[in-house]
Scaffold this motif. Structure first.
Motif, PDB file in Angstrom:
ATOM      1  N   UNK A   1     -39.236  -8.124  22.548  1.00 31.63           N
ATOM      2  CA  UNK A   1     -37.840  -8.289  22.965  1.00 31.63           C
ATOM      3  C   UNK A   1     -37.447  -7.204  23.959  1.00 31.63           C
ATOM      4  N   UNK A   2     -37.884  -5.972  23.714  1.00 28.40           N
ATOM      5  CA  UNK A   2     -37.564  -4.868  24.625  1.00 28.40           C
ATOM      6  C   UNK A   2     -38.130  -5.132  26.017  1.00 28.40           C
ATOM      7  N   UNK A   3     -39.391  -5.586  26.066  1.00 31.80           N
ATOM      8  CA  UNK A   3     -40.018  -5.888  27.354  1.00 31.80           C
ATOM      9  C   UNK A   3     -39.305  -7.037  28.062  1.00 31.80           C
ATOM     10  N   UNK A   4     -38.900  -8.028  27.288  1.00 30.10           N
ATOM     11  CA  UNK A   4     -38.182  -9.168  27.862  1.00 30.10           C
ATOM     12  C   UNK A   4     -36.830  -8.727  28.423  1.00 30.10           C
ATOM     13  N   UNK A   5     -36.129  -7.893  27.668  1.00 26.60           N
ATOM     14  CA  UNK A   5     -34.836  -7.389  28.132  1.00 26.60           C
ATOM     15  C   UNK A   5     -35.001  -6.631  29.447  1.00 26.60           C
ATOM     16  N   UNK A   6     -36.009  -5.771  29.508  1.00 31.97           N
ATOM     17  CA  UNK A   6     -36.231  -4.984  30.723  1.00 31.97           C
ATOM     18  C   UNK A   6     -36.472  -5.902  31.917  1.00 31.97           C
ATOM     19  N   UNK A   7     -37.255  -6.950  31.706  1.00 30.84           N
ATOM     20  CA  UNK A   7     -37.562  -7.885  32.793  1.00 30.84           C
ATOM     21  C   UNK A   7     -36.317  -8.627  33.259  1.00 30.84           C
ATOM     22  N   UNK A   8     -35.401  -8.920  32.340  1.00 33.81           N
ATOM     23  CA  UNK A   8     -34.229  -9.728  32.677  1.00 33.81           C
ATOM     24  C   UNK A   8     -33.057  -8.911  33.242  1.00 33.81           C
ATOM     25  N   UNK A   9     -33.141  -7.586  33.174  1.00 33.45           N
ATOM     26  CA  UNK A   9     -32.066  -6.755  33.726  1.00 33.45           C
ATOM     27  C   UNK A   9     -32.297  -6.590  35.226  1.00 33.45           C
ATOM     28  N   UNK A  10     -31.588  -7.373  35.999  1.00 38.21           N
ATOM     29  CA  UNK A  10     -31.746  -7.435  37.451  1.00 38.21           C
ATOM     30  C   UNK A  10     -31.490  -6.066  38.089  1.00 38.21           C
ATOM     31  N   UNK A  11     -32.422  -5.643  38.952  1.00 33.46           N
ATOM     32  CA  UNK A  11     -32.302  -4.339  39.611  1.00 33.46           C
ATOM     33  C   UNK A  11     -31.071  -4.245  40.502  1.00 33.46           C
ATOM     34  N   UNK A  12     -30.529  -5.384  40.905  1.00 32.80           N
ATOM     35  CA  UNK A  12     -29.340  -5.354  41.760  1.00 32.80           C
ATOM     36  C   UNK A  12     -28.070  -5.064  40.953  1.00 32.80           C
TER      37      UNK A  12
ATOM     38  N   UNK B   1     -36.275  -4.110  12.673  1.00 38.14           N
ATOM     39  CA  UNK B   1     -37.106  -5.190  12.158  1.00 38.14           C
ATOM     40  C   UNK B   1     -38.391  -4.624  11.605  1.00 38.14           C
ATOM     41  N   UNK B   2     -39.023  -5.351  10.701  1.00 35.56           N
ATOM     42  CA  UNK B   2     -40.284  -4.902  10.130  1.00 35.56           C
ATOM     43  C   UNK B   2     -41.392  -4.916  11.172  1.00 35.56           C
ATOM     44  N   UNK B   3     -42.529  -4.348  10.818  1.00 36.42           N
ATOM     45  CA  UNK B   3     -43.680  -4.305  11.713  1.00 36.42           C
ATOM     46  C   UNK B   3     -44.073  -5.721  12.133  1.00 36.42           C
ATOM     47  N   UNK B   4     -44.256  -5.904  13.443  1.00 33.72           N
ATOM     48  CA  UNK B   4     -44.765  -7.176  13.950  1.00 33.72           C
ATOM     49  C   UNK B   4     -43.755  -8.281  14.135  1.00 33.72           C
ATOM     50  N   UNK B   5     -42.450  -7.970  14.020  1.00 31.55           N
ATOM     51  CA  UNK B   5     -41.444  -9.030  14.133  1.00 31.55           C
ATOM     52  C   UNK B   5     -40.971  -9.275  15.573  1.00 31.55           C
ATOM     53  N   UNK B   6     -41.525  -8.550  16.537  1.00 28.42           N
ATOM     54  CA  UNK B   6     -41.214  -8.846  17.938  1.00 28.42           C
ATOM     55  C   UNK B   6     -40.232  -7.901  18.598  1.00 28.42           C
ATOM     56  N   UNK B   7     -40.093  -6.681  18.089  1.00 31.19           N
ATOM     57  CA  UNK B   7     -39.148  -5.724  18.692  1.00 31.19           C
ATOM     58  C   UNK B   7     -39.601  -5.308  20.088  1.00 31.19           C
ATOM     59  N   UNK B   8     -40.872  -4.929  20.215  1.00 32.48           N
ATOM     60  CA  UNK B   8     -41.378  -4.512  21.524  1.00 32.48           C
ATOM     61  C   UNK B   8     -41.353  -5.678  22.503  1.00 32.48           C
TER      62      UNK B   8
ATOM     63  N   UNK C   1     -45.685 -15.427  27.617  1.00 30.74           N
ATOM     64  CA  UNK C   1     -45.818 -16.087  26.322  1.00 30.74           C
ATOM     65  C   UNK C   1     -44.583 -15.876  25.436  1.00 30.74           C
ATOM     66  N   UNK C   2     -43.551 -15.269  26.000  1.00 30.54           N
ATOM     67  CA  UNK C   2     -42.352 -14.991  25.211  1.00 30.54           C
ATOM     68  C   UNK C   2     -41.811 -16.273  24.579  1.00 30.54           C
ATOM     69  N   UNK C   3     -41.587 -16.208  23.271  1.00 32.77           N
ATOM     70  CA  UNK C   3     -41.076 -17.366  22.544  1.00 32.77           C
ATOM     71  C   UNK C   3     -39.589 -17.148  22.252  1.00 32.77           C
ATOM     72  N   UNK C   4     -38.711 -17.956  22.844  1.00 29.80           N
ATOM     73  CA  UNK C   4     -37.263 -17.748  22.688  1.00 29.80           C
ATOM     74  C   UNK C   4     -36.734 -18.310  21.371  1.00 29.80           C
ATOM     75  N   UNK C   5     -37.121 -17.678  20.265  1.00 31.00           N
ATOM     76  CA  UNK C   5     -36.591 -18.112  18.972  1.00 31.00           C
ATOM     77  C   UNK C   5     -35.082 -17.903  18.963  1.00 31.00           C
ATOM     78  N   UNK C   6     -34.411 -18.570  18.060  1.00 31.87           N
ATOM     79  CA  UNK C   6     -32.954 -18.441  17.978  1.00 31.87           C
ATOM     80  C   UNK C   6     -32.546 -16.990  17.759  1.00 31.87           C
ATOM     81  N   UNK C   7     -33.222 -16.298  16.840  1.00 31.22           N
ATOM     82  CA  UNK C   7     -32.815 -14.924  16.543  1.00 31.22           C
ATOM     83  C   UNK C   7     -33.080 -13.985  17.724  1.00 31.22           C
ATOM     84  N   UNK C   8     -34.176 -14.200  18.455  1.00 31.32           N
ATOM     85  CA  UNK C   8     -34.452 -13.346  19.611  1.00 31.32           C
ATOM     86  C   UNK C   8     -33.474 -13.637  20.752  1.00 31.32           C
ATOM     87  N   UNK C   9     -33.125 -14.904  20.924  1.00 29.73           N
ATOM     88  CA  UNK C   9     -32.168 -15.277  21.969  1.00 29.73           C
ATOM     89  C   UNK C   9     -30.786 -14.704  21.662  1.00 29.73           C
ATOM     90  N   UNK C  10     -30.370 -14.802  20.402  1.00 31.37           N
ATOM     91  CA  UNK C  10     -29.074 -14.253  20.002  1.00 31.37           C
ATOM     92  C   UNK C  10     -29.058 -12.737  20.117  1.00 31.37           C
TER      93      UNK C  10
END
Length: 286
Positions: free
Chosen positions: A60-71, A51-58, A22-31
């Protein structure tokens, strides 16, 4: 039967659980993701997301972890749950996350093990990074000094490890506990609440992912959700989830403002103008 079936959805679209589908790629999160990836790829050592509470920090962190290729990366995510963390505990956790087998009890020994493991990772051509969430919990000058020591581990191309800190705005004050550490911040990103237009797009995005083929929320409903949530993603999810439940109970296929208003108010949310008017009225009574 619950609202999922009533609205012909494949799953609940506004769950509070972090789900990368359900990750939403807003401009600020993508940047922000691009800047963090740059910091990791160029071995900058330290990047910060606030960022303030509820702005999507966690999220983004989960998304970053998923996108960092193990190779290409040796990456891990560490979420801090309380403020009584010691550097001894933290060092062992970091060591385990990086793949150190049987970390020792003495902190100095563990730091040596971390260094040796980072050299191994470097020699295999991988980049080591540890993403850390809720870092404002680390309210200690000593811990900041210890992190500075970890950031002193480097090779000609840059740092052996890059930390990405995620936290509330108080994190900036925590970093300031140790000025040399604060100066090591190579990249900083700030997440803000959504605008009204982005709020609408965010709601429609999550509904599409959940299988919706139509517009369940009217424009007036979305406008109300934005004002009550102030564009904070976590609150948007909460209001939308409760509005869909209320719509199901009332057997309303379309969610309008007349459903959103009582739902949001029942959650204790107020529109800024109403809040200001309430405060003014109380002052007059006094």
């Amino acid at each position: 039967m619950d609202y999922q079936e009533f609205y012909n959805l494949k799953e609940h679209p506004f769950s509070s659980a972090v789900d990368n589908r359900f990750y939403y790629p807003s401009t600020q999160h993508t940047e922000a993701a691009a800047r963090l990836k740059y910091a990791i790829d160029t071995r900058k050592g330290l990047a910060v997301v606030v960022g303030d509470i509820g702005t999507g920090k966690t999220t983004l962190a989960m998304r970053m972890l998923e996108e960092l290729d193990e190779s290409r990366y040796e990456a891990a995510l560490l979420i801090l749950l309380h403020s009584s963390v010691t550097m001894d505990w933290l060092a062992k956790k970091i060591a385990i996350q990086l793949g150190v087998k049987d970390p020792l009890d003495d902190k100095v020994d563990v730091l040596r093990q971390i260094y040796e493991r980072l050299i191994e990772i470097y020699e295999t051509g991988l980049k080591a990074t540890v993403l850390m969430d809720e870092v404002q919990m680390l309210q200690s000058h000593e811990i900041m000094k210890e992190f500075r020591g970890l950031l002193n581990m480097e090779v000609p191309e840059g740092k052996l490890i890059t930390f990405v800190f995620f936290g509330l705005p108080e994190l900036e004050g925590i970093l300031s506990l140790d000025e040399p550490m604060r100066q090591r911040v190579a990249v900083k990103c700030r997440l803000k609440a959504f605008t009204e237009d982005i709020t609408g797009d965010y709601i429609r995005h999550r509904l599409r992912v959940a299988g919706s083929e139509g517009n369940i929320f009217t424009p007036d409903a979305i406008k109300a959700i934005y004002h009550y949530s102030k564009g904070i993603p976590r609150l948007i999810n909460t209001v939308c989830d409760n509005a869909l439940l209320e719509g199901f109970i009332l057997k309303r296929k379309v969610i309008d403002k007349d459903i959103v208003d009582p739902v949001a108010q029942n959650l204790g949310l107020e529109i800024e103008e109403e809040k200001a008017a309430g405060l003014k009225a109380r002052r007059v009574v006094v």
